[in-house]
Design an enzyme around this catalytic site. Structure first.
Site, PDB file in Angstrom:
ATOM      1  N   THR A 144     -35.875  28.467 -11.345  1.00  0.00           N
ATOM      2  CA  THR A 144     -36.587  28.540  -9.713  1.00  0.00           C
ATOM      3  C   THR A 144     -36.981  30.099  -9.608  1.00  0.00           C
ATOM      4  OG1 THR A 144     -34.477  28.457  -9.240  1.00  0.00           O
ATOM      5  CG2 THR A 144     -35.456  26.620  -8.849  1.00  0.00           C
TER       6      THR A 144
ATOM      7  N   THR B 184     -38.718  33.803  -8.923  1.00  0.00           N
ATOM      8  CA  THR B 184     -39.304  34.349  -7.740  1.00  0.00           C
ATOM      9  C   THR B 184     -40.886  34.063  -7.977  1.00  0.00           C
ATOM     10  OG1 THR B 184     -37.661  36.172  -7.763  1.00  0.00           O
ATOM     11  CG2 THR B 184     -39.929  36.622  -6.448  1.00  0.00           C
TER      12      THR B 184
ATOM     13  N   PHE C 278     -21.896  27.702 -10.560  1.00  0.00           N
ATOM     14  CA  PHE C 278     -21.382  29.138 -10.338  1.00  0.00           C
ATOM     15  C   PHE C 278     -21.119  30.015 -11.665  1.00  0.00           C
ATOM     16  CE2 PHE C 278     -20.555  26.987  -6.534  1.00  0.00           C
ATOM     17  CZ  PHE C 278     -20.902  27.929  -5.600  1.00  0.00           C
TER      18      PHE C 278
ATOM     19  N   GLU D 218     -23.123  34.068 -17.591  1.00  0.00           N
ATOM     20  CA  GLU D 218     -23.328  33.979 -18.816  1.00  0.00           C
ATOM     21  C   GLU D 218     -22.599  34.818 -19.547  1.00  0.00           C
ATOM     22  OE1 GLU D 218     -27.650  34.696 -19.745  1.00  0.00           O
ATOM     23  OE2 GLU D 218     -28.147  33.295 -17.870  1.00  0.00           O
TER      24      GLU D 218
ATOM     25  N   LEU E 164     -21.631  38.820  -4.703  1.00  0.00           N
ATOM     26  CA  LEU E 164     -21.110  39.541  -5.704  1.00  0.00           C
ATOM     27  C   LEU E 164     -22.162  40.749  -6.253  1.00  0.00           C
ATOM     28  CD1 LEU E 164     -20.854  36.239  -8.057  1.00  0.00           C
ATOM     29  CD2 LEU E 164     -19.029  37.822  -7.362  1.00  0.00           C
TER      30      LEU E 164
ATOM     31  N   CYS F 143     -30.682  36.015 -12.105  1.00  0.00           N
ATOM     32  CA  CYS F 143     -30.469  35.290 -10.855  1.00  0.00           C
ATOM     33  C   CYS F 143     -30.143  36.374  -9.625  1.00  0.00           C
ATOM     34  CB  CYS F 143     -29.221  34.494 -10.765  1.00  0.00           C
ATOM     35  SG  CYS F 143     -29.857  33.139 -11.751  1.00  0.00           S
TER      36      CYS F 143
ATOM     37  N   GLN G 218     -31.245  39.334  -8.406  1.00  0.00           N
ATOM     38  CA  GLN G 218     -32.324  40.049  -7.711  1.00  0.00           C
ATOM     39  C   GLN G 218     -33.015  38.848  -7.060  1.00  0.00           C
ATOM     40  OE1 GLN G 218     -34.510  43.290  -8.811  1.00  0.00           O
ATOM     41  NE2 GLN G 218     -36.184  42.037  -8.991  1.00  0.00           N
TER      42      GLN G 218
ATOM     43  N   LYS H 137     -25.806  41.663 -20.087  1.00  0.00           N
ATOM     44  CA  LYS H 137     -24.340  41.636 -20.220  1.00  0.00           C
ATOM     45  C   LYS H 137     -23.794  41.677 -21.600  1.00  0.00           C
ATOM     46  CE  LYS H 137     -21.675  38.432 -18.183  1.00  0.00           C
ATOM     47  NZ  LYS H 137     -21.123  37.537 -17.436  1.00  0.00           N
TER      48      LYS H 137
HETATM   49  P1  NAD Z   1     -34.015  28.372 -18.024  1.00  0.00           P
HETATM   50  O1  NAD Z   1     -35.081  29.036 -17.772  1.00  0.00           O
HETATM   51  O2  NAD Z   1     -32.971  28.769 -19.114  1.00  0.00           O
HETATM   52  O3  NAD Z   1     -34.084  26.685 -18.181  1.00  0.00           O
HETATM   53  C1  NAD Z   1     -34.857  25.929 -17.486  1.00  0.00           C
HETATM   54  C2  NAD Z   1     -35.579  24.968 -18.269  1.00  0.00           C
HETATM   55  O4  NAD Z   1     -36.223  24.092 -17.360  1.00  0.00           O
HETATM   56  C3  NAD Z   1     -36.520  25.444 -19.249  1.00  0.00           C
HETATM   57  O5  NAD Z   1     -35.887  24.959 -20.613  1.00  0.00           O
HETATM   58  C4  NAD Z   1     -37.726  24.902 -18.800  1.00  0.00           C
HETATM   59  O6  NAD Z   1     -38.702  24.507 -20.141  1.00  0.00           O
HETATM   60  C5  NAD Z   1     -37.104  23.488 -18.243  1.00  0.00           C
HETATM   61  N1  NAD Z   1     -38.117  23.001 -17.200  1.00  0.00           N
HETATM   62  C6  NAD Z   1     -39.007  23.474 -16.159  1.00  0.00           C
HETATM   63  N2  NAD Z   1     -39.745  22.414 -15.682  1.00  0.00           N
HETATM   64  C7  NAD Z   1     -39.537  21.643 -16.279  1.00  0.00           C
HETATM   65  C8  NAD Z   1     -39.931  20.060 -15.896  1.00  0.00           C
HETATM   66  N3  NAD Z   1     -40.921  19.704 -14.887  1.00  0.00           N
HETATM   67  N4  NAD Z   1     -39.352  19.238 -16.657  1.00  0.00           N
HETATM   68  C9  NAD Z   1     -38.418  19.376 -17.667  1.00  0.00           C
HETATM   69  N5  NAD Z   1     -38.068  20.571 -17.772  1.00  0.00           N
HETATM   70  C10 NAD Z   1     -38.536  21.611 -17.013  1.00  0.00           C
HETATM   71  O7  NAD Z   1     -33.020  28.642 -16.530  1.00  0.00           O
HETATM   72  P2  NAD Z   1     -31.691  28.476 -16.255  1.00  0.00           P
HETATM   73  O8  NAD Z   1     -31.178  30.116 -16.386  1.00  0.00           O
HETATM   74  O9  NAD Z   1     -30.861  27.583 -16.962  1.00  0.00           O
HETATM   75  O10 NAD Z   1     -31.531  28.440 -14.634  1.00  0.00           O
HETATM   76  C11 NAD Z   1     -31.578  27.028 -14.133  1.00  0.00           C
HETATM   77  C12 NAD Z   1     -31.338  27.117 -12.636  1.00  0.00           C
HETATM   78  O11 NAD Z   1     -29.930  27.433 -12.608  1.00  0.00           O
HETATM   79  C13 NAD Z   1     -32.033  28.250 -11.740  1.00  0.00           C
HETATM   80  O12 NAD Z   1     -32.261  27.913 -10.481  1.00  0.00           O
HETATM   81  C14 NAD Z   1     -31.060  29.350 -11.601  1.00  0.00           C
HETATM   82  O13 NAD Z   1     -31.215  30.238 -10.673  1.00  0.00           O
HETATM   83  C15 NAD Z   1     -29.680  28.603 -11.706  1.00  0.00           C
HETATM   84  N6  NAD Z   1     -28.521  29.494 -12.307  1.00  0.00           N
HETATM   85  C16 NAD Z   1     -28.576  29.982 -13.310  1.00  0.00           C
HETATM   86  C17 NAD Z   1     -27.514  30.463 -13.771  1.00  0.00           C
HETATM   87  C18 NAD Z   1     -27.450  31.180 -15.214  1.00  0.00           C
HETATM   88  O14 NAD Z   1     -26.295  32.037 -15.522  1.00  0.00           O
HETATM   89  N7  NAD Z   1     -28.536  31.330 -15.891  1.00  0.00           N
HETATM   90  C19 NAD Z   1     -26.015  30.272 -13.522  1.00  0.00           C
HETATM   91  C20 NAD Z   1     -26.271  29.440 -12.121  1.00  0.00           C
HETATM   92  C21 NAD Z   1     -27.381  28.928 -11.490  1.00  0.00           C
HETATM   93  C1  UGA Z   2     -24.057  35.589 -11.912  1.00  0.00           C
HETATM   94  C2  UGA Z   2     -22.638  35.132 -11.127  1.00  0.00           C
HETATM   95  O1  UGA Z   2     -21.656  36.113 -11.500  1.00  0.00           O
HETATM   96  C3  UGA Z   2     -22.444  33.573 -11.237  1.00  0.00           C
HETATM   97  O2  UGA Z   2     -21.499  33.056 -10.516  1.00  0.00           O
HETATM   98  C4  UGA Z   2     -23.757  32.832 -11.077  1.00  0.00           C
HETATM   99  O3  UGA Z   2     -23.628  31.635 -11.161  1.00  0.00           O
HETATM  100  C5  UGA Z   2     -24.933  33.549 -11.913  1.00  0.00           C
HETATM  101  O4  UGA Z   2     -24.880  34.849 -11.649  1.00  0.00           O
HETATM  102  C6  UGA Z   2     -26.214  32.688 -11.399  1.00  0.00           C
HETATM  103  O5  UGA Z   2     -26.524  32.371 -10.299  1.00  0.00           O
HETATM  104  O6  UGA Z   2     -27.187  33.198 -12.207  1.00  0.00           O
HETATM  105  P1  UGA Z   2     -24.487  36.207 -14.565  1.00  0.00           P
HETATM  106  O7  UGA Z   2     -25.642  36.912 -13.958  1.00  0.00           O
HETATM  107  O8  UGA Z   2     -24.712  35.688 -15.566  1.00  0.00           O
HETATM  108  O9  UGA Z   2     -23.654  35.361 -13.293  1.00  0.00           O
HETATM  109  O10 UGA Z   2     -23.572  37.306 -14.837  1.00  0.00           O
HETATM  110  P2  UGA Z   2     -22.594  38.363 -14.204  1.00  0.00           P
HETATM  111  O11 UGA Z   2     -21.319  38.527 -14.951  1.00  0.00           O
HETATM  112  O12 UGA Z   2     -22.356  38.021 -12.755  1.00  0.00           O
HETATM  113  O13 UGA Z   2     -23.248  39.927 -14.373  1.00  0.00           O
HETATM  114  C7  UGA Z   2     -24.430  40.136 -13.486  1.00  0.00           C
HETATM  115  C8  UGA Z   2     -25.026  41.506 -13.771  1.00  0.00           C
HETATM  116  O14 UGA Z   2     -23.893  42.476 -13.034  1.00  0.00           O
HETATM  117  C9  UGA Z   2     -24.720  41.932 -15.404  1.00  0.00           C
HETATM  118  O15 UGA Z   2     -25.945  42.767 -15.544  1.00  0.00           O
HETATM  119  C10 UGA Z   2     -23.658  42.852 -15.238  1.00  0.00           C
HETATM  120  O16 UGA Z   2     -23.498  43.547 -16.411  1.00  0.00           O
HETATM  121  C11 UGA Z   2     -23.456  43.367 -13.965  1.00  0.00           C
HETATM  122  N1  UGA Z   2     -22.049  43.696 -13.509  1.00  0.00           N
HETATM  123  C12 UGA Z   2     -21.269  42.788 -13.262  1.00  0.00           C
HETATM  124  C13 UGA Z   2     -21.796  45.119 -13.207  1.00  0.00           C
HETATM  125  O17 UGA Z   2     -22.708  45.885 -13.186  1.00  0.00           O
HETATM  126  N2  UGA Z   2     -20.495  45.328 -12.856  1.00  0.00           N
HETATM  127  C14 UGA Z   2     -19.562  44.502 -12.425  1.00  0.00           C
HETATM  128  O18 UGA Z   2     -18.319  44.786 -11.965  1.00  0.00           O
HETATM  129  C15 UGA Z   2     -19.947  43.106 -12.768  1.00  0.00           C
END
Ligand code: NAD
Ligand code: UGA
Length: 471
Positions: free
Chosen positions: A88, A90, A158, A161, A224, A273, A275, A336
């Site tokens: 999802t 921007t 939540f 990575e 966060l 995520c 930003q 990270k």
């Molecule tokens: P990602 O880009 O790694 O994975 C998304 C996948 O969805 C891709 O492999 C893409 O090919 C697939 N896709 C897109 N449209 C599709 C469709 N119509 N049918 C089937 N597959 C399709 O993304 P992500 O990092 O896994 O993030 C997914 C969601 O979870 C986002 O909304 C993100 O904000 C949220 N989220 C991410 C994290 C994280 O740490 N990355 C943590 C919490 C929440």
């Molecule tokens: C973050 C949140 O921590 C998760 O809870 C959430 O699910 C996820 O976003 C999401 O929605 O995608 P993530 O981005 O994977 O997880 O990693 P973080 O550990 O949060 O780090 C984010 C960034 O902040 C990194 O660049 C990290 O280096 C930086 N950071 C983190 C700092 O600069 N200082 C800190 O004290 C902690």
């Protein structure tokens, strides 16, 4: 046997479903994606994402109750619960460009579910989405329904990575939002609760209404990120006054109301995520006539941009105001440690800033593929990203001025300066005497993650600039 299908085999869909399959042997989990290379990789020895502990979990369940497939329609059609975990990002054009979430992928997934379903289903929002998205999804699903009942739940993820598996196995909480006011909604909430109850203690599974669950996810990421911008803003003041940000953060964090976690000053936060989700929150506030609230959260991103450009400016100004033709060894490129993910990594902005001052960069990261680094640096950013990062860095300049190597010692050999941009553990234990001996003099260290022992490096002879530390 309950059948789960997850649409989207990315950083969230893959690990989340692997852990559900691992913890619930009686549930069949199929993860589907439109990307053929991604699914091929999930079915291979080399998984598409690097995540500690993930290989073991996948290997234990794959082929038993965990499957990866490109046959979307076939598996969605027969599933009882469909998770949607597509990206999802921007929006890059049209209404809300640069702020609003682009729900194109989500909408196409919802339409496909409506089209192929032959039985009632629970559809779970796993992706992070704007508050009120469930209402739109319900409209798409029910408009196309053929007497089939769809219940939409919000179950935001939540995990972070690098620690995804431990976060999933032992979560602080699992949040499930649904239509608590209807019997069908309550039943759907209970069904999903039963899945998590296989391993998550009852009191950590929180059930709310749909909008609270959707908004809690955006709010959690905003809180966060706000902590990091808060400590980073203080780091600038530390550098100006002689205070040490590590000492300040430790003293401040001892107050239990504040807490000690997530207060590490850095070159800036990155990742796909923080930003994106704050921009999304800002947009929702603006759309709801709340400009003051929008401006409050915008500031978190502004400080993050400031921190990245402050890092570059400090580096250039301390090296006699020019890095033209100077070799800079870059240690770390992922956003990270313990991930190969480079989405929104501050390293991109720092590298582009240094290239615009004509530096020669030699980059080492333990996980990020060479081609990804070159692509990230060459790809123009959108003009709502960090001011200054829109400077066009021509592809041939990147080719001539950037080299990717596979060893920290090679990256720093003959360098005028080192920049640490990711806190990989291995950077703490490098032989810095050996590195110093092989560098140009004076040898500079710019530690954007506060990983090196400043006193020890100064003793060796380095000129050390560490975020928020006295000179
Ligand atoms: P990602 O880009 O790694 O994975 C998304 C996948 O969805 C891709 O492999 C893409 O090919 C697939 N896709 C897109 N449209 C599709 C469709 N119509 N049918 C089937 N597959 C399709 O993304 P992500 O990092 O896994 O993030 C997914 C969601 O979870 C986002 O909304 C993100 O904000 C949220 N989220 C991410 C994290 C994280 O740490 N990355 C943590 C919490 C929440
Ligand atoms: C973050 C949140 O921590 C998760 O809870 C959430 O699910 C996820 O976003 C999401 O929605 O995608 P993530 O981005 O994977 O997880 O990693 P973080 O550990 O949060 O780090 C984010 C960034 O902040 C990194 O660049 C990290 O280096 C930086 N950071 C983190 C700092 O600069 N200082 C800190 O004290 C902690």
């Amino acid at each position: 046997m309950v059948k789960i299908c997850c649409i989207g085999a990315g950083y969230v869909g893959g690990p989340t479903m692997a852990v559900i399959a691992y913890k619930c042997p009686s549930v069949e989990v199929v993860v589907v994606d439109i990307s053929v290379p991604r699914i091929t990789a999930w079915n291979s020895e080399k998984l598409p994402i690097y995540e500690p502990g993930l290989d073991e979990v996948v290997k234990k369940c794959r082929g038993k109750n965990l499957f990866f497939s490109n046959e979307l329609e076939k598996h969605v059609a027969v599933a009882d619960i469909v998770f949607v975990s597509v990206n999802t990002p921007t929006k890059t054009s049209g209404l809300g460009a640069g702020k609003a979430a682009d729900l194109t992928y989500w909408e196409s997934a919802a339409r496909m579910i409506a089209d192929v379903s032959k039985s009632s289903k629970i559809v779970v929002e796993k992706s992070t989405v704007p508050v009120k998205t469930a209402e739109a999804i319900e409209k798409i699903l029910t408009h196309n329904s053929k007497g089939i009942e769809f219940q939409v739940l919000s179950n935001p993820e939540f995990l972070a990575e690098g620690t995804a598996i431990t976060n999933l196995v032992d979560p602080d909480r699992v949040l499930i939002g649904g239509r608590e006011e209807t019997p069908g909604g309550l039943k759907a909430i209970q069904t999903l609760k039963d899945i998590y109850a296989h391993w998550v203690p009852h009191e950590r599974i929180i059930c709310t209404n749909l909008w609270s669950a959707e908004l809690s996810k955006l709010a959690a990421n905003a809180f966060l990120a706000q902590r990091i911008s808060s400590v980073n803003s203080i780091s600038a003041l530390c550098e100006a006054t002689g205070a040490d940000v590590t000492q300040v953060a430790s003293a401040v964090g001892k107050d239990l109301r504040i807490g000690s976690k997530f207060l590490n000053a850095s070159v800036g936060f990155g990742g796909s995520c923080f930003q994106k989700d704050i921009l999304n929150l800002v947009y929702i506030c603006e759309c709801n006539g709340l400009p003051e609230v929008a401006n409050y959260w915008k500031q978190v991103i502004k400080i993050n941009d400031y921190q990245k450009s402050r890092f570059v400016n400090r580096l250039v100004s301390s090296m006699f105001n020019t890095v033209s033709g100077k070799k800079i060894g870059i240690l770390g490129f992922s956003f990270k440690k313990d991930t190969g993910d480079t989405r929104e990594t501050p390293a991109i902005d720092v590298c582009r800033g240094l290239l615009s001052d004509k530096a020669q960069l030699v980059i080492y990261d333990p996980q990020v593929p060479d081609a990804q680094i070159m692509k990230d640096i060459s790809t123009p950013k959108f003009d709502w990203d960090q001011p200054g990062s829109t400077i066009h860095i021509a592809e041939d300049v990147v080719k001539q001025s950037v080299k990717v190597v596979h060893d920290a010692y090679e990256a720093t050999k003959d360098a005028h300066a080192i920049c640490i941009l990711t806190e990989w553990d291995e950077f703490r234990t490098l032989d810095y005497q050996k590195i110093y001996n092989n560098m140009q003099k004076p040898a500079y260290m710019f530690d954007g993650r506060n990983v090196v022992d400043v006193a020890k490096l100064r003793q060796i002879g380095f000129i050390v600039y560490s975020i928020g530390k006295p000179l």
